[in-house]
Design an enzyme around this catalytic site. Sequence first.
Site, PDB file in Angstrom:
ATOM      1  N   GLU A  14       0.828  -1.206   0.000  1.00  0.00           N
ATOM      2  CA  GLU A  14       0.000   0.000   0.000  1.00  0.00           C
ATOM      3  C   GLU A  14       0.869   1.266   0.000  1.00  0.00           C
ATOM      4  OE1 GLU A  14      -4.190  -1.502   1.966  1.00  0.00           O
ATOM      5  OE2 GLU A  14      -2.753  -0.504   3.286  1.00  0.00           O
ATOM      6  N   GLU A  43      -6.691  -7.331  -1.334  1.00  0.00           N
ATOM      7  CA  GLU A  43      -7.166  -7.316   0.049  1.00  0.00           C
ATOM      8  C   GLU A  43      -8.624  -6.892   0.092  1.00  0.00           C
ATOM      9  OE1 GLU A  43      -4.994  -5.011   2.893  1.00  0.00           O
ATOM     10  OE2 GLU A  43      -3.037  -5.653   2.152  1.00  0.00           O
TER      11      GLU A  43
END
Length: 667
Positions: free
Chosen positions: A147, A304
């Site tokens: 991320e 995710e």
Amino acid sequence: MPVAGIGLGCDYNPEQWSPDVWREDVRLMRQAGVDLVAINIFGWSYLEPRPGQYDFDALDSIVELLHQHDIKINLGTGTASPPPWLTTLHPEILPTAPDGTKRYAGGRQAWCPSSPVFRRRALALVEQVARRYGKHPAVALWHVSNELGCHNAHCYDEETAEAFRRWLRKRYGTVDALNDGWGTSFWSQRYGDWTEVQPPRQALSARNPGQILDFHRFSSDELLDYYRDEVEVLRRHSAIPITTNFMVTAHIRNLDYWTWAPEVDVVANDHYLDHRLDEPTAELAFAADLTRGLAGGRPWMLMEQSVSAVSWQPHNLAKAPGEMIRNSLTHVARGADSVCFFQWRASAQGAEKFHSALVPHAGTDTEAWREVLRLSETLDRLDEVAGTTVDTDVALLFSWQSWWSCDGESRPSQSVRYLDQVHLAYNALRQTGVTTDVVAPTADLSRYRLVVVPCLHLVSDQEAAAIDAYVAAGGHVLVTFYSGIVDQDDRVRLGGYPGAFRDLLGVTVEEFAPLPPDVEVTLDNGATCRLWTERLRTTTAEPVARYVDGPLPGVPAVTRNAYGSGGSGPCGTAWYVATELRAGALRDVVREATRAAGVRPLGPEGDGSVEVVRRRDANRGYLFVVNHGACDIEYAATGTELVTGTAVDGLLRVPAGEVRVVREEPL
């Protein structure tokens, strides 16, 4: 894709557990049909416990254990967060906030993207990991960092300032060109030397909008440059595909993923249902369509999502029974060929200990675990869908750079926010049953029947010309207010709004007339609108609806313009919505625009509780019918329903809260 079929995967953090738990976890992963496991995402402090001292024993054991059980690995480079020894030895790597204060270790991503010390240490770790596992048969995918830019995209220290100057020199060439690009003649901001240029740190007043916009661009590019550096190391030791997890979501806007997407071998996205929004499932659909746009229409990975509640929203709501499966299949319907979760086993400690997981704190004798098993069985039945693409002939243009510019510090109305307007336009399409590609303003538009341009505040000359040419060649476009206002330098396009689209739309706007957020005005077709009006006059357009009250009675609020060669050549149509129409009224305009463009909605019109999307290849189609509602529905279809394995002869029944997928042969 790292695995065949529609893959099921998860993040796994074995460093949080004992070896006895590892063995039990792998047994349960096999039971759950897990195909892909992401490991070593946050492994730095274990792999390099002291500077230059590496210990791979535990990771070796996990890699071999997964390999022995035929589970493929999404291997992290381990660089997502620095270990405490690094920030202690080199506190200069810590990020600096806009007010000049440091942010410290204790969370994650405690590093400045422009720090050469951090980059050197991180790449040394990547070298060790890549050399050790670069040819391991269990490793199916490389996962760079994690991320990127979630917390540390913008840093304001002196190393960043120097990197920003280098980036600006490359972009502008000379200080005079920079002054022109930023409009520094305002407020005596003109620079005489590169050394005078700083990041847009916190100031006593509104800051220079061109400076802020370029700092967004620089920050995205700086992290992309870091990603490329990790990729370069990996490529020296491995031919395995490489990716990183994007964050295409409503609350993060730090990176321009249109520039990132060509750099990854597989587009992967993290998405969590956001209960701070009015319509979380609508945003899920939008994010999935945007991720597909980043993938160029090809299949992508959901890297995710959560099984149930997350841990970082003000109110972390649990998902209702069946909701996790329904959300997962919505992603698959919109192009995902892998469905992965954070995380495998719920943590007992740490900042995310209350984040849901495939194995919850209560263990496997739970409804959550049983639902995971049901999802796995369903995905296996859908394996043949993998590799197919989503069928649509409508596009919506989306721009991170326009988002940065539109939501700047000084603007006509703080209540007008870019993403809100994008979501309103997208939801109107969704509620009319239309599947939509979300694409860049630079995309090839020629194959679409209708292109929707919501609030594209910043648009370059090249992008504006492409949209103009699309309509002139017979295309249909619907543009909403505050579009075309500034160029790529955030400079207002003079001569009347909407600037770049004035001739295309056949209107000229003399002045914006924003409304207070609690005021509504009425149109002569009975519709209501809010937030925004414009002192508009038509040139070649025809009025479709006018204000009957408010500050501009009688002024057109919705217009339509025939645009193109005319005569024997094609003639396109350009709609303009100069206000924020209430949802039902905007849906009415979208319905009329889609009909005029020859778009045939696949789904039913309504509140969006029923979504219908078709994936297809050259020979057959796969019709996904997603029922978010509380009542059973019926839909006209013929073929074989894959979730239940039953034949469908003309009418498909979809129970409340469930999803059905019909193989259509021949299409």
